[in-house]
Scaffold this active site. Structure first.
Site, PDB file in Angstrom:
ATOM      1  N   GLU A 184       0.846  -1.206   0.000  1.00 38.34           N
ATOM      2  CA  GLU A 184       0.000   0.000   0.000  1.00 38.34           C
ATOM      3  C   GLU A 184       0.875   1.248   0.000  1.00 38.34           C
ATOM      4  OE1 GLU A 184      -2.937   0.035   3.120  1.00 38.34           O
ATOM      5  OE2 GLU A 184      -3.827   1.906   2.415  1.00 38.34           O
ATOM      6  N   ASN A 211     -12.399  -1.265  -0.979  1.00 40.04           N
ATOM      7  CA  ASN A 211     -11.697  -1.858   0.159  1.00 40.04           C
ATOM      8  C   ASN A 211     -12.375  -1.411   1.454  1.00 40.04           C
ATOM      9  OD1 ASN A 211      -9.166  -2.863   1.717  1.00 40.04           O
ATOM     10  ND2 ASN A 211      -9.336  -0.719   2.338  1.00 40.04           N
ATOM     11  N   GLU A 212     -12.573  -2.349   2.347  1.00 37.28           N
ATOM     12  CA  GLU A 212     -13.199  -2.036   3.644  1.00 37.28           C
ATOM     13  C   GLU A 212     -14.337  -1.041   3.457  1.00 37.28           C
ATOM     14  OE1 GLU A 212     -10.282  -1.382   6.787  1.00 37.28           O
ATOM     15  OE2 GLU A 212      -9.605  -3.452   6.590  1.00 37.28           O
ATOM     16  N   TYR A 215      -6.998  -8.861  11.591  1.00 36.95           N
ATOM     17  CA  TYR A 215      -5.667  -8.596  12.151  1.00 36.95           C
ATOM     18  C   TYR A 215      -5.554  -9.204  13.544  1.00 36.95           C
ATOM     19  CZ  TYR A 215      -4.544  -5.367   8.391  1.00 36.95           C
ATOM     20  OH  TYR A 215      -4.259  -4.832   7.163  1.00 36.95           O
ATOM     21  N   GLU A 264      -6.229  -9.188   3.802  1.00 36.78           N
ATOM     22  CA  GLU A 264      -5.410  -8.478   4.800  1.00 36.78           C
ATOM     23  C   GLU A 264      -5.389  -9.324   6.071  1.00 36.78           C
ATOM     24  OE1 GLU A 264      -6.058  -4.269   5.507  1.00 36.78           O
ATOM     25  OE2 GLU A 264      -6.503  -3.951   3.380  1.00 36.78           O
TER      26      GLU A 264
HETATM   27  O1  AHR Z   1      -3.091  -2.486   6.248  1.00 36.21           O
HETATM   28  C1  AHR Z   1      -3.372  -1.246   6.839  1.00 36.21           C
HETATM   29  C2  AHR Z   1      -4.835  -0.865   6.712  1.00 36.21           C
HETATM   30  O2  AHR Z   1      -5.623  -1.762   7.416  1.00 36.21           O
HETATM   31  C3  AHR Z   1      -5.418  -0.920   5.312  1.00 36.21           C
HETATM   32  O3  AHR Z   1      -5.176   0.235   4.602  1.00 36.21           O
HETATM   33  C4  AHR Z   1      -6.880  -1.063   5.582  1.00 36.21           C
HETATM   34  O4  AHR Z   1      -7.555  -1.728   4.552  1.00 36.21           O
HETATM   35  C5  AHR Z   1      -6.927  -1.796   6.903  1.00 36.21           C
HETATM   36  O5  AHR Z   1      -7.767  -1.201   7.799  1.00 36.21           O
END
Ligand code: AHR
Length: 513
Positions: A45, A193-194, A262, A317
């Site tokens: 990114e 995205n998101e 995450y 992600e």
């Molecule tokens: O990877 C960092 C961020 O995490 C990305 O930009 C986003 O898609 C997610 O919230």
């Protein structure tokens, strides 16, 4: 007598620090599943020093050896990883990115303020040509994340035409004018995205309807053998998001549904990347292992609407997310990478392999200098992280035949809390070699595992291990090779049984012939 008591006590303590586990490895006569190499994908990114300084240092850089501005050391390292795909330009950045700002003469490109990540002004010198040419250099497939949040349908349709159309059209003419005759044939396209957050704060219903419109105009221009259109997916356990997408989007418009998860302790108090305590380690691993439940539950929803499993679950992600390194820009998400990250990587990749019927693509966040990176750079210096080494050890599973490995594990305990100590996965490559990857997340106990082999006979076993003295150990620019894989001597074949001794917090990959 004194010696007898001492030996007895020693024996007791060694038994206490050993976990006993069993497993079965099945080698089916007619295996029906391949582990897609795309599970081993990466993410780049426009965030902090991932692109600028990480991948790209500019064509005029005389200090850092580069090819068209892309660091040669990074290219060499990523080639060794065999990275199958690379997602770009975001993340949250993608929904602010207007691709036409990143083509044409570099000195005439407008700037963009990176509103999500540090508010820095970028000069757009790394654009579509730079990224797609870099993918060719890396031998990897590009995965372009389209802007749905702040971009128009036409803008995305034009981007696809620009990179994929070989015939005569306004966009292919523009591409040729900018120096690229042949289309790149980009197969993987993200539609936003998101979308539930930084991509537009949409509801699932609203996004699904918008998606139908955008996906309609993402044509393959009869050129790339069919596209994979990937819908912006759920945030971890938001099962309603997946359910709505699967219900509302017709199957002829979608090839993949994303999922982001995450391993974060607490979004308000993430804890340090290096000097974490055992409770923080435990919570991180709980989050990482939760990936298994997430995949099972999202897959069950997908199975209802798509029993033939045509639509892939794309975990585009994943990784550990901690506080940034002290003194660095909080918007740049730069963090160190320890043996804890090796535990996350090994366990997550085992989970993906074991669910490879539905999980057919994934992207570690992120490749360089951001979150759970495989590479860290400091000007002309570059180091490989423990996560890099796990990814490299595991690349034997790419496009290999999946072999079921069921592990009955003991627990890793911390006070009253417990987690499964050992996880694993297995595959057979095109040369008939079987690979078994095993992770012991227990930071205190060695784990012994006895694996019954059903359906095959092996003559030899060898392997590599990633282990270290302390969980907090990491590679630094001063000590770049503190953690690296070494030969593993703890596996023995006894007829139909494979006996393995896993050191505490270790990742082992075995090869059996
Ligand atoms: O990877 C960092 C961020 O995490 C990305 O930009 C986003 O898609 C997610 O919230």
């Amino acid at each position: 007598m004194k010696y007898a008591i001492l030996s007895f006590l020693l024996l007791l303590s060694s038994l206490g620090s050993y976990g006993q586990n069993t497993a079965t490895l099945t080698v089916p006569a007619k295996p029906d599943r391949t582990i897609s190499r795309h599970i081993y994908g990466h993410f780049a990114e426009h965030l902090g020093r991932c692109i600028y300084g990480g991948f790209y240092v500019g064509e005029n850089n005389t200090k850092i050896p580069n090819t068209a501005g892309v660091r040669n050391d990074v290219v060499d390292a990523l080639k060794k990883l065999k990275i199958p795909n690379l997602r770009w330009p975001g993340g949250c950045f993608a929904d602010t990115y207007h691709w036409k700002d990143g083509i044409g003469p570099k000195d005439q490109r407008p700037t963009i303020v990176n509103t999500w990540w540090g508010g820095v002004t970028e000069n757009n010198s790394f654009g579509t040509h730079d990224f797609l040419n870099m993918c060719e250099l890396l031998g990897t497939e590009p995965y372009l994340a389209g802007n749905m949040g702040s971009g128009a349908v036409q803008e995305l349709a034009d981007w696809v035409q620009y990179v994929n159309f070989g015939g005569v059209s306004p966009m292919s003419a523009l591409r040729k004018k900018n120096g690229r005759e042949q289309p790149w044939k980009v197969k993987y396209w993200g539609i936003g995205n998101e979308a539930w957050g930084c991509g537009g704060n949409m509801t699932a219903e609203y996004y699904a309807n918008e998606y139908r419109k955008y996906a309609t105009f993402v044509s393959d221009w009869n050129n790339s053998g069919g596209l994979t259109r990937i819908a912006s997916g759920a945030n971890s356990a938001d099962y309603n998001w997946t359910e709505t997408l699967m219900k509302v989007i017709p199957k002829n418009l979608i090839e993949g549904v994303a999922l982001h998860h995450y391993s974060v302790i607490n979004w308000d108090k993430k804890g340090p990347a290096v000097n974490f305590n055992e409770q923080q380690y435990f919570t991180t691993m709980k989050q990482a292992l939760f990936m298994d439940e997430l995949i099972q539950k999202h897959s069950a929803i997908m199975d209802k609407y798509d029993p033939e499993k045509k639509v892939a679950l794309v975990v585009d992600e994943w990784g550990g997310w901690y506080e940034v390194e002290p003194g660095t820009n909080p918007g740049f998400l730069y963090q160190q990478n320890t043996m804890r990250d090796a535990m996350i990587a090994g366990s997550t990749l085992n989970i993906f392999n074991n669910h490879s019927d539905r999980v057919r693509m994934a992207n570690l966040a992120q490749a360089i200098n951001v979150l759970q990176a495989v590479i860290l750079t400091d000007e002309e210096k570059m180091i490989l992280t423990p996560t890099y080494h796990v990814m490299e050890m595991y690349n034997v599973h790419q496009d290999a035949t999946y072999l079921p490995l069921t592990v009955k594990s003991t627990d890793y305990t911390l006070g009253e809390q417990k987690l499964t100590a050992v996880n694993g996965s297995a595959s057979r490559d095109k040369n008939g070699v079987t690979h078994v990857s095993l992770v012991n997340i227990d930071p205190k106990k060695k784990q012994e595992i006895s694996i019954d082999i059903d359906g095959a006979t092996y003559k030899s076993v060898s392997g590599r291990v990633l282990a270290s003295k302390s969980l907090q150990d990491h590679n630094t620019f001063a000590k770049p090779d503190l953690i690296k894989p070494t030969a593993f001597k703890g596996a023995k074949l006894k007829g139909k049984t494979l006996q393995v001794d896993l050191p505490p917090f270790s990742v082992v990959v075995l090869e059996m012939k």
